[in-house]
Design an enzyme around this catalytic site. Structure first.
Site, PDB file in Angstrom:
ATOM      1  N   GLU A  89      11.990  -5.307 -16.544  1.00 55.25           N
ATOM      2  CA  GLU A  89      11.329  -4.220 -17.273  1.00 55.25           C
ATOM      3  C   GLU A  89       9.911  -3.975 -16.737  1.00 55.25           C
ATOM      4  O   GLU A  89       9.274  -4.912 -16.239  1.00 55.25           O
ATOM      5  CB  GLU A  89      11.263  -4.547 -18.776  1.00 55.25           C
ATOM      6  CG  GLU A  89      10.500  -5.806 -19.110  1.00 55.25           C
ATOM      7  CD  GLU A  89      10.546  -6.155 -20.595  1.00 55.25           C
ATOM      8  OE1 GLU A  89       9.471  -6.472 -21.130  1.00 55.25           O
ATOM      9  OE2 GLU A  89      11.631  -6.129 -21.212  1.00 55.25           O
ATOM     10  N   HIS A 132      10.159  -2.799 -25.322  1.00 54.47           N
ATOM     11  CA  HIS A 132       9.529  -4.104 -25.548  1.00 54.47           C
ATOM     12  C   HIS A 132       8.287  -3.938 -26.420  1.00 54.47           C
ATOM     13  O   HIS A 132       7.173  -4.314 -26.037  1.00 54.47           O
ATOM     14  CB  HIS A 132       9.169  -4.766 -24.217  1.00 54.47           C
ATOM     15  CG  HIS A 132       8.915  -6.248 -24.345  1.00 54.47           C
ATOM     16  ND1 HIS A 132       8.957  -7.107 -23.275  1.00 54.47           N
ATOM     17  CD2 HIS A 132       8.619  -7.023 -25.425  1.00 54.47           C
ATOM     18  CE1 HIS A 132       8.694  -8.340 -23.688  1.00 54.47           C
ATOM     19  NE2 HIS A 132       8.488  -8.309 -24.994  1.00 54.47           N
ATOM     20  N   ARG A 146      14.002 -12.701 -25.477  1.00 56.80           N
ATOM     21  CA  ARG A 146      13.716 -12.507 -24.062  1.00 56.80           C
ATOM     22  C   ARG A 146      14.984 -12.044 -23.359  1.00 56.80           C
ATOM     23  O   ARG A 146      16.094 -12.451 -23.714  1.00 56.80           O
ATOM     24  CB  ARG A 146      13.241 -13.814 -23.430  1.00 56.80           C
ATOM     25  CG  ARG A 146      11.832 -14.217 -23.817  1.00 56.80           C
ATOM     26  CD  ARG A 146      10.820 -13.252 -23.260  1.00 56.80           C
ATOM     27  NE  ARG A 146       9.473 -13.809 -23.282  1.00 56.80           N
ATOM     28  CZ  ARG A 146       8.383 -13.077 -23.259  1.00 56.80           C
ATOM     29  NH1 ARG A 146       8.482 -11.768 -23.204  1.00 56.80           N
ATOM     30  NH2 ARG A 146       7.197 -13.641 -23.285  1.00 56.80           N
TER      31      ARG A 146
END
Length: 315
Positions: free
Chosen positions: A263, A281, A234
């Protein structure tokens, strides 16, 4: 029998949307223009929330659903779910561990290889004619036989370390305590000390208040001007301002990142750097894993409403 009402926080692929719609009465939060009004209208009917790891469910959303019984997270991370609010109301929480572990580990190792060997730049070197005009691509750094550190030897960290062992790397790890299943790898409790003894530092911790910015200025400085930081956990586990400063000033050699604060609108300072590998991601982003994740989200919801034990409970 009436189907349970579910609040869907973010979109899923079609292969998940269709069976979710068949099993439940689904209310699409992400499609509502006025989300506050939408929650006020449908919140009292909602018995379950289907969300994604990065979206979670905050206190306001949970409180807007007084009949809420369960939150099912599409992803291994559940830090965006207000667990305190869930505990207060007896709301169960589930996630999707294990099914994404190996894909996340694969991407982390791939990022290390890609950045260390300069593969993005090398591909460009061929395409833009530099190979013909300038000759051989500048030399990069090897991976095999070097020192690796894994910060957080949970499911994903363990799979990363197993893969690194295949490259003959000297492996150490940091966690709350030594792991019996890792007798061949050195345990180093202090993240700063871990960073100081490795060339590649993988961040594979679950996010929590205790791990917030655990990769701080001291850890980054200890990793050093030849070191590489790889984050497949994370964004909150890393002090992003300290990371950017270290990359800009070459205090840290390089970073391979799949997650970012804010993000997908990452800090534009990252885009100006030539010593980072940026990924959107997508560590769990394979067809096979995403299908398994969606099924586990639904299976947890189905089990709950059938009065059966949850498959992967968090709370």
């Amino acid at each position: 029998m009436q189907r349970p009402h579910i609040l869907q926080v973010g979109p899923y692929p079609a292969w998940d949307e269709e069976p979710l719609n068949e099993a439940f009465t689904v209310h699409r939060y992400f499609a509502a223009e006025d989300k506050t009004a939408f929650l006020a209208e449908i919140g009292p009917q909602v018995r379950g929330i289907a969300t994604r790891g990065e979206l979670g469910a905050n206190r306001a959303m949970i409180e807007a659903c007084p009949s809420l019984e369960v939150v099912s997270v599409y992803g291994v991370g559940f830090d965006a779910v207000d667990l305190a609010a869930c505990r207060e109301r007896g709301v169960r929480v589930t996630n999707t561990p294990d099914v994404l572990t190996n894909d996340v580990a694969d991407l982390g190792v791939a990022m290390m290889l890609c950045l260390s060997r300069g593969m993005i730049g090398a591909e460009r070197w061929v395409r833009d004619g530099s190979w013909v005009a300038k000759g051989l691509y500048p030399l990069k750094r090897r991976v095999w036989g070097r020192r690796a550190g894994v910060l957080g030897l949970g499911r994903i960290g363990y799979e990363v370390a197993k893969r690194l062992a295949g490259f003959g790397m000297d492996i150490a790890y940091s966690d709350v305590a030594p792991k019996d299943f890792a007798p061949d790898w050195e345990f180093i409790g202090d993240p700063v000390a871990l960073a100081g003894r490795c060339d590649f530092l993988f961040v594979t911790l679950a996010a929590s208040a205790a791990t917030h910015h655990i990769v701080n200025r001291k850890v980054i400085t200890a990793l050093g001007e030849e070191g590489m930081l790889i984050n497949i956990s994370r964004a909150s586990n890393i002090d992003e301002d300290a990371l950017l400063e270290a990359l800009e000033n070459k205090v840290l050699g390089s970073a391979a990142l799949d997650v970012f604060e804010g993000e997908p609108k990452l800090n534009p300072r990252f885009l100006a750097l030539d010593n980072v590998l940026l990924q959107p991601h997508h560590a769990s982003g394979t067809v096979e894993t995403r299908k398994a994740m969606g099924k586990l989200v639904r299976d947890n919801l189905t089990a709950h409403f059938a009065g059966q034990p949850l498959l992967t409970p968090v709370l």
